[in-house]
Enzyme design. Structure first.
Site, mmCIF file in Angstrom:
data_model
loop_
_atom_site.group_PDB
_atom_site.id
_atom_site.type_symbol
_atom_site.label_atom_id
_atom_site.label_comp_id
_atom_site.label_asym_id
_atom_site.label_seq_id
_atom_site.Cartn_x
_atom_site.Cartn_y
_atom_site.Cartn_z
ATOM 1 N N PRO A 86 -3.181 -2.956 11.620
ATOM 2 C CA PRO A 86 -2.999 -4.556 11.735
ATOM 3 C C PRO A 86 -3.879 -5.363 12.419
ATOM 4 C CG PRO A 86 -0.665 -3.084 12.358
ATOM 5 C CD PRO A 86 -2.219 -2.094 12.220
ATOM 6 N N GLU A 113 3.145 5.136 16.371
ATOM 7 C CA GLU A 113 3.052 3.953 17.365
ATOM 8 C C GLU A 113 1.728 3.565 17.596
ATOM 9 O OE1 GLU A 113 5.558 1.987 18.983
ATOM 10 O OE2 GLU A 113 6.704 2.932 17.605
ATOM 11 N N ARG A 150 -11.080 -0.495 -9.266
ATOM 12 C CA ARG A 150 -11.163 -1.273 -10.572
ATOM 13 C C ARG A 150 -12.346 -2.077 -10.614
ATOM 14 N NH1 ARG A 150 -9.813 -6.473 -9.992
ATOM 15 N NH2 ARG A 150 -8.667 -6.672 -12.025
ATOM 16 N N ASP A 164 -10.410 -12.547 -12.840
ATOM 17 C CA ASP A 164 -9.789 -12.054 -11.989
ATOM 18 C C ASP A 164 -9.402 -13.346 -10.943
ATOM 19 O OD1 ASP A 164 -9.251 -9.509 -12.324
ATOM 20 O OD2 ASP A 164 -10.861 -8.695 -10.811
HETATM 21 N N1 ADE Z 1 -0.970 0.073 9.300
HETATM 22 C C1 ADE Z 1 0.040 -0.567 9.505
HETATM 23 N N2 ADE Z 1 0.350 -1.866 9.035
HETATM 24 C C2 ADE Z 1 -0.863 -2.006 8.601
HETATM 25 C C3 ADE Z 1 -1.784 -3.195 7.898
HETATM 26 N N3 ADE Z 1 -0.920 -4.418 7.652
HETATM 27 N N4 ADE Z 1 -2.848 -3.435 7.509
HETATM 28 C C4 ADE Z 1 -3.501 -2.085 7.669
HETATM 29 N N5 ADE Z 1 -3.056 -0.711 8.317
HETATM 30 C C5 ADE Z 1 -1.926 -1.004 8.693
#
Ligand code: ADE
Length: 222
Positions: A86, A113, A150, A164
């Site tokens: 994230p 975690e 794709r 697209d």
């Molecule tokens: N792992 C956990 N959440 C994620 C996300 N939003 N993007 C990429 N990998 C992740």
């Protein structure tokens, strides 16, 4: 193109690899997708891939050694190593076009975690698929692999890319489409789509793209 996906949950990919367009792309050898269980690389006698964090705190942290050795065993000169987290750079269609150009990708799925920060020493880029936290990188790995596959010539009709959403040249959302029946519960198909005049149809679709993008994603028009 070859994509190696490093995960400790290989079974999550069974449906993904064996369905529809991705399955056909693999069968036609347009893409090679390997699921690699990095647990196979751990030097721990009990097969451990995670441990408690130094400094204390909740949860388990993926250890650097299994992932490091897995990456090193797969990496070639032309490889790009992607870490899914994230914290990474936000993913979008432009990035999909960029990744499509590489011959070999290794995608690392994090879990628990988090992961030992030293994993970052062997990665070329970090990607996030959105500002939310998933339980692991497997779903992001599927999303990214799908969006790249794709775009590979021969996987889907070339014409589909032109329209697209987020098309690389126009960056507009897609226009609305309809199929039979012409009327459903009082809702009708726009007349312009039935008149066979392709110039008018193209113009209508282009206008719809602009209108929809203005309304829903004005940020894309800047
Ligand atoms: N792992 C956990 N959440 C994620 C996300 N939003 N993007 C990429 N990998 C992740």
């Amino acid at each position: 193109m070859k994509i190696d996906i490093l995960t400790i949950f290989p079974e999550m990919f069974d449906g993904f690899l064996n369905t529809s367009i991705i399955k056909r792309a693999i069968e036609k050898k347009l893409v090679e997708i390997n699921i690699v269980n990095f647990r196979d690389f751990t030097l721990d006698p009990h097969g451990k891939v995670d441990d408690t964090p130094y400094g204390g705190g909740r949860g388990m942290v993926l250890m650097v050694q299994p992932i490091y050795d897995a990456v090193m065993s797969l990496k070639k000169d032309n490889t790009k190593v992607i870490l899914l987290t994230p914290d990474g750079e936000p993913y979008n269609q432009k990035k999909a076009y960029e990744l499509k150009k590489y011959e070999h990708l290794i995608i690392i799925c994090g879990h628990y975690e988090g992961f030992d920060d030293r994993i970052r020493s062997i990665t070329d880029m970090e990607i996030s698929i959105g500002d939310y936290v998933l339980t692991g990188g497997e779903i992001p790995a599927m999303a990214i692999t799908d969006s790249i596959t794709r775009l590979i010539p021969g996987v889907i009709m070339e014409e589909s890319h032109i329209n697209d959403s987020f098309n690389i040249e126009t960056n507009l959302l897609d226009y609305p489409t309809y199929t039979k029946p012409r009327e459903f519960k009082g809702m009708t198909v726009p007349d312009v789509l039935l008149n066979g005049n392709h110039k008018e149809i193209d113009e209508y679709r282009r206008n719809m793209q602009i209108e929809k993008t203005k309304e829903r994603r004005p940020d894309l028009l800047s």
